[in-house]
Enzyme design. Structure first.
Site, PDB file in Angstrom:
ATOM      1  N   ASP A 116       0.581  -1.122   0.156  1.00  0.00           N
ATOM      2  CA  ASP A 116       0.006  -0.045  -0.195  1.00  0.00           C
ATOM      3  C   ASP A 116       0.817   1.553   0.037  1.00  0.00           C
ATOM      4  O   ASP A 116       1.966   1.326   0.337  1.00  0.00           O
ATOM      5  CB  ASP A 116      -0.979  -0.052   1.027  1.00  0.00           C
ATOM      6  N   GLY A 117       0.468   2.391  -0.541  1.00  0.00           N
ATOM      7  CA  GLY A 117       0.893   3.693  -0.354  1.00  0.00           C
ATOM      8  C   GLY A 117       1.596   4.174  -1.719  1.00  0.00           C
ATOM      9  O   GLY A 117       2.393   5.351  -1.660  1.00  0.00           O
ATOM     10  N   GLY A 133       0.183   5.310  -4.305  1.00  0.00           N
ATOM     11  CA  GLY A 133      -0.600   6.639  -4.803  1.00  0.00           C
ATOM     12  C   GLY A 133      -0.184   7.725  -3.929  1.00  0.00           C
ATOM     13  O   GLY A 133       0.233   8.791  -4.512  1.00  0.00           O
ATOM     14  N   ARG A 134      -0.165   7.415  -2.596  1.00  0.00           N
ATOM     15  CA  ARG A 134       0.114   8.693  -1.737  1.00  0.00           C
ATOM     16  C   ARG A 134       1.817   9.078  -1.868  1.00  0.00           C
ATOM     17  O   ARG A 134       1.892  10.393  -1.828  1.00  0.00           O
ATOM     18  CB  ARG A 134      -0.037   8.171  -0.236  1.00  0.00           C
ATOM     19  N   THR A 185      -9.838  -7.808  -6.631  1.00  0.00           N
ATOM     20  CA  THR A 185     -10.862  -7.573  -7.441  1.00  0.00           C
ATOM     21  C   THR A 185     -11.827  -6.250  -7.318  1.00  0.00           C
ATOM     22  O   THR A 185     -12.342  -5.916  -8.394  1.00  0.00           O
ATOM     23  CB  THR A 185     -11.846  -8.689  -7.109  1.00  0.00           C
ATOM     24  N   GLU A 186     -11.349  -5.546  -6.338  1.00  0.00           N
ATOM     25  CA  GLU A 186     -11.792  -4.051  -6.260  1.00  0.00           C
ATOM     26  C   GLU A 186     -11.225  -3.114  -7.223  1.00  0.00           C
ATOM     27  O   GLU A 186     -11.706  -1.916  -7.480  1.00  0.00           O
ATOM     28  CB  GLU A 186     -11.890  -3.584  -4.950  1.00  0.00           C
ATOM     29  N   ASN A 187      -9.987  -3.380  -7.513  1.00  0.00           N
ATOM     30  CA  ASN A 187      -9.145  -2.495  -8.246  1.00  0.00           C
ATOM     31  C   ASN A 187      -9.651  -1.860  -9.702  1.00  0.00           C
ATOM     32  O   ASN A 187      -9.264  -0.904 -10.398  1.00  0.00           O
ATOM     33  CB  ASN A 187      -7.673  -2.753  -8.472  1.00  0.00           C
ATOM     34  N   ARG A 216       1.605  -4.962   6.166  1.00  0.00           N
ATOM     35  CA  ARG A 216       1.145  -3.964   5.368  1.00  0.00           C
ATOM     36  C   ARG A 216       1.764  -2.919   5.290  1.00  0.00           C
ATOM     37  O   ARG A 216       2.264  -2.226   6.560  1.00  0.00           O
ATOM     38  CB  ARG A 216      -0.365  -3.863   5.728  1.00  0.00           C
ATOM     39  N   GLU A 251       0.657 -13.626  12.207  1.00  0.00           N
ATOM     40  CA  GLU A 251       1.097 -12.307  13.022  1.00  0.00           C
ATOM     41  C   GLU A 251       0.722 -11.336  11.919  1.00  0.00           C
ATOM     42  O   GLU A 251       1.305 -11.412  10.717  1.00  0.00           O
ATOM     43  CB  GLU A 251       2.682 -12.652  13.301  1.00  0.00           C
TER      44      GLU A 251
END
Ligand code: V07
Length: 246
Positions: A22-23, A25-26, A68-70, A193, A212
């Protein structure tokens, strides 16, 4: 004894590490760059982390590349993302081979554009005899959709009379999931993540039952081998605490 000063050891390395990258785009937004530049840089982070993971003795590294959301993202961004797998192999296949890495894929890959599918299938084939780390890309993957698909397959087997209701066990469900080719390493030991969010986001729902969780504030394009080592060290500290009397 204070184990915060201990260094990473080669014992207690998790077998299966899964990462939500993740990250991107940011990262790009902070630098006033287009989102695609974040994805592009993110791809080099994939290379860095995969090589370090393989050197650490991790058996399976699963990376959440596309959910699947992308598909809901702007069409130009989806188009850019869909050519990343072939770009990845065009650039890094020699390094993958040199490190004896086996490529695998998890997800609804039949629904990917044919060019993407071909690039991925070719890489899987070209690395099938490598017996080092499995680099498993979750592509067009969704945890609930995976479970629905497995459930339908099992229900049909009951209707067909191939199995009885009592044959439905955890083992049968695991063998019906899209990670079944990972065999004894199917379940995740350490979930990472990046970029500060602390959610599972429909990633390997069944397979993360006992893992974990490790969250890093580093945005994915800045993630590197040392970031992975930090997560591995934290994993080992938790294992040691778990193994001690208290
Ligand atoms: C993608 C780069 C990494 C950050 C996350 C989003 C963008 C590598 C791949 C890939 C996928 C399958 C494969 C080989 C490489 C990839 C997508 C996006 C869709 F067999 N990075 N990467 N695929 N990003």
């Amino acid at each position: 004894m204070d184990n915060s000063t201990k260094e990473l050891t080669l014992e207690n390395i998790p077998n299966h590490v899964a990462i939500i990258m993740d990250g991107n785009g940011r990262w790009a937004k902070n630098k006033n760059l287009p989102r695609t530049k974040g994805h592009q840089e993110g791809m080099d982070a994939v290379r860095r982390v995969a090589i370090r993971a393989s050197k650490r003795g991790i058996r399976v590294l699963t990376l959440y590349a596309f959910s699947t959301e992308n598909w809901k993202r702007p069409i130009e961004e989806v188009r850019f993302l869909m050519q990343l797998p072939s770009q990845f192999f065009n650039t890094f296949m020699p390094e993958i081979q040199k490190n004896n890495i086996q490529v695998q894929v998890t997800g609804f890959t039949q629904k990917l554009p044919i060019t993407t599918r071909r690039a991925v299938n070719r890489a899987v084939k070209e690395t099938q005899d490598n017996d080092g780390m499995i680099l498993n890309f979750a592509l067009n993957y969704g945890g609930r959709a995976e479970i629905v698909f497995a459930t339908k397959k099992i229900a049909q087997a009951v209707i067909d009379g191939t199995i009885k209701t009592d044959d439905i066990t955890e083992e049968l469900i695991e063998s019906s999931l899209q990670t079944s080719m990972l065999g004894e390493y199917q379940n995740v030991d350490l979930l990472i993540r990046s970029s500060g969010e602390q959610r599972l986001s429909n990633f390997l729902l069944w397979q993360n039952a006992y893992s974990e969780f490790y969250f890093s504030v580093t945005k994915w394009p800045d993630y590197d081998g040392d970031s992975l080592d930090e997560a591995l060290l934290e994993f080992q500290k938790r294992q040691r605490r778990f193994g001690s009397v208290q």
